[in-house]
Design an enzyme around this catalytic site. Structure first.
Site, PDB file in Angstrom:
ATOM      1  N   LYS A 112       0.824  -1.210   0.000  1.00  0.00           N
ATOM      2  CA  LYS A 112       0.000   0.000   0.000  1.00  0.00           C
ATOM      3  C   LYS A 112       0.861   1.264   0.000  1.00  0.00           C
ATOM      4  O   LYS A 112       0.435   2.304  -0.483  1.00  0.00           O
ATOM      5  CB  LYS A 112      -0.920   0.027   1.218  1.00  0.00           C
ATOM      6  CG  LYS A 112      -1.789  -1.213   1.450  1.00  0.00           C
ATOM      7  CD  LYS A 112      -2.941  -1.310   0.506  1.00  0.00           C
ATOM      8  CE  LYS A 112      -4.068  -2.240   0.939  1.00  0.00           C
ATOM      9  NZ  LYS A 112      -3.745  -3.659   1.013  1.00  0.00           N
TER      10      LYS A 112
HETATM   11  C1  PLP Z   1      -4.429  -4.789   0.568  1.00  0.00           C
HETATM   12  C2  PLP Z   1      -3.661  -6.071   0.546  1.00  0.00           C
HETATM   13  C3  PLP Z   1      -3.952  -7.094  -0.370  1.00  0.00           C
HETATM   14  C4  PLP Z   1      -5.130  -7.013  -1.332  1.00  0.00           C
HETATM   15  O1  PLP Z   1      -4.959  -6.022  -2.314  1.00  0.00           O
HETATM   16  P1  PLP Z   1      -6.223  -5.499  -3.148  1.00  0.00           P
HETATM   17  O2  PLP Z   1      -5.702  -4.364  -3.955  1.00  0.00           O
HETATM   18  O3  PLP Z   1      -7.248  -5.091  -2.147  1.00  0.00           O
HETATM   19  O4  PLP Z   1      -6.693  -6.649  -3.990  1.00  0.00           O
HETATM   20  C5  PLP Z   1      -3.152  -8.211  -0.370  1.00  0.00           C
HETATM   21  N1  PLP Z   1      -2.118  -8.339   0.500  1.00  0.00           N
HETATM   22  C6  PLP Z   1      -1.812  -7.381   1.403  1.00  0.00           C
HETATM   23  C7  PLP Z   1      -0.683  -7.598   2.339  1.00  0.00           C
HETATM   24  C8  PLP Z   1      -2.560  -6.215   1.449  1.00  0.00           C
HETATM   25  O5  PLP Z   1      -2.262  -5.258   2.358  1.00  0.00           O
END
Ligand code: PLP
Length: 464
Positions: A112
């Site tokens: 993120k």
């Molecule tokens: C947010 C997240 C995901 C999922 O990603 P999306 O974009 O919501 O599909 C997978 N793994 C981790 C560690 C995340 O923080």
């Protein structure tokens, strides 16, 4: 570039407008009016380019008319300057066919950061010469909250209110949010589940009076700028493995369908993507959708991969919009049906064309643990549980091209689960070393819209 809503009736916005707005006023999501293409020569020209140079080439068409190349480069340089690895998103080889794309070298240890560090810069840039003040309201199961708070902490003209479900995020995740004591950061622990928190946030966005009093903005992946930033690393990785001359597949641990949608956009832009593997845990609404068109919401089963414990994947609407031939009127009807019945059957011609690029896999806890042990025994890599779901899906895909699994979190962020599966307890990297010595600050509220609305209204800055 103009941005239009997937539901066809919200006003067209430019990149600045799309970045500062959350949900479109018709309930849809903003998408670029068309997918820009990079030529083969432009993709070949990315060989050996730095991450920031790659980012400027890939994102340039999406910000055209709003940011110059120099402005975009400056924002990226600052955003990615805080990453702990010179490669920003390095590739690590596992065997002759499988690679990891490590996306967790940012300040809060999950992918993120790649998007939210840039989003923080974009907010600041767009608000610099305006009298607007943003009120960000979001809900998090852990990773978005910490990354968003890190991206905007201490910035003028932005307040962030982040709701997390009390007692249901990991200790590392909670402390990464609650030890940020900047006055513009407001952490709220909700008595309830993540779904309760998300429903409260949606209700506030849909509350016209409230939304009019404050300039509400979103940091979850309904915000287009987040997805845009994630397109970059698909190009960065594929070019390193031989694109545009060689086609590469990606396996993506999926929750809200944001990360894998960015891979879809990369393919629309001309990157030779052999396949996108949508990897889910037992909360498998997306797997069911790709296999049989059955997009119906079950109840959420808590797992060791909380960021994928999702039953409605908001960004799936962006794919459906394309599959419908970009028919906003049809989408508005389809999504209204889904919102009232919590179920939808996707017509075979739509889902059939998606299968040309996408496949899916549902990985249960045993499959996840086996992938973690394989990576640690055979390749010397300790994986976080989300990444392990992606790798398990990659290894069962039967493809014969290079497969890149997106490593979405640092294993230390989920060290209890890693220890249970492998016996190894990953240590926290030095950059978050003092996390457990720092003071925490947050307020606990009942899981009601009224409680949160009053809390925000007392603290936020009204629209000018
Ligand atoms: C947010 C997240 C995901 C999922 O990603 P999306 O974009 O919501 O599909 C997978 N793994 C981790 C560690 C995340 O923080």
């Amino acid at each position: 570039m103009d941005y239009i809503s997937t539901r066809g009736s919200a006003p067209t916005l430019d990149f600045r407008g799309a970045t500062l707005t959350g949900l479109a006023s018709d309930g849809g999501l903003y998408v670029p009016k068309h997918w820009p293409m990079l030529t083969r020569a432009e993709i070949a020209g990315l060989a050996g380019a730095s991450y920031v140079d790659t980012a400027v080439t890939v994102m340039r068409p999406f910000v055209a008319g709003v940011l110059s190349d120099d402005e975009l480069r400056a924002l990226c340089t600052t955003a990615y300057g805080r990453f702990a690895h010179e490669g920003i998103t390095p590739l690590v080889q596992l065997d002759h066919q499988h690679w990891l794309l490590e996306l967790f070298h940012g300040p809060t240890l999950a992918f993120k950061d790649v998007a939210l560090q840039l989003l923080g810069q974009l907010f600041e840039h767009f608000l610099k010469d305006s009298d607007q003040h943003l009120t960000i309201v979001g809900a998090t199961s852990g990773d978005t909250g910490s990354a968003a708070i890190d991206g905007v902490a201490g910035r003028e003209k932005v307040d962030i209110f982040m709701l997390h479900p009390l007692g249901r995020v990991s200790d590392v995740q909670r402390r990464q949010m609650t030890t940020v004591l900047a006055p513009n950061v407001h952490n709220i622990a909700i008595e309830g589940s993540f779904d309760d928190a998300q429903a409260i946030v949606k209700a506030l966005f849909n509350d016209r009076a409230f939304n009019g009093r404050f300039t509400l903005s979103a940091v979850n992946s309904i915000n287009w700028a987040r997805l845009m930033a994630q397109i970059v690393y698909y190009f960065y990785a594929a070019v390193r493995l031989g694109a545009p001359d060689r086609s590469v597949a990606f396996s993506v641990p999926t929750g809200n369908f944001g990360d894998v949608f960015a891979g879809y956009v990369a393919a629309q832009m001309g990157l030779p993507v052999e396949r996108l593997i949508v990897a889910t845990n037992v909360n498998d609404i997306l797997h069911r959708a790709f296999v049989s068109g059955d997009y119906s919401q079950g109840s959420v089963t808590p797992t060791a991969t909380p960021s994928m414990d999702i039953q409605v994947s908001s960004n799936f609407e962006r794919l459906l919009f394309d599959l419908s031939g970009r028919d906003g009127v049809a989408m508005a009807a389809m999504m209204a049906g889904f919102e009232s019945t919590k179920a939808m059957s996707i017509p075979e011609d739509m889902i059939g064309s998606a299968r040309a690029l996408f496949s899916s896999a549902r990985i249960d806890p045993d499959g996840m643990a086996m992938a973690m042990r394989w990576a640690s025994d055979r390749a010397g890599q300790v994986l976080d549980p989300h990444t392990a779901i992606g790798l398990a899906a990659a290894r069962s895909s039967g493809l014969d091209v290079p497969v890149v699994t997106l490593a979405t979190a640092h294993p230390a962020k989920f060290r209890d689960a890693v220890e249970r599966a492998t016996g190894i307890r990953p240590s926290l990297p030095a950059r978050v070393g003092t996390l457990f010595d720092r003071e925490e600050r947050y307020d606990t509220l009942p899981g009601t819209v009224d409680a949160v609305r009053d809390y925000v209204a007392e603290r936020a800055v009204p629209a000018a």
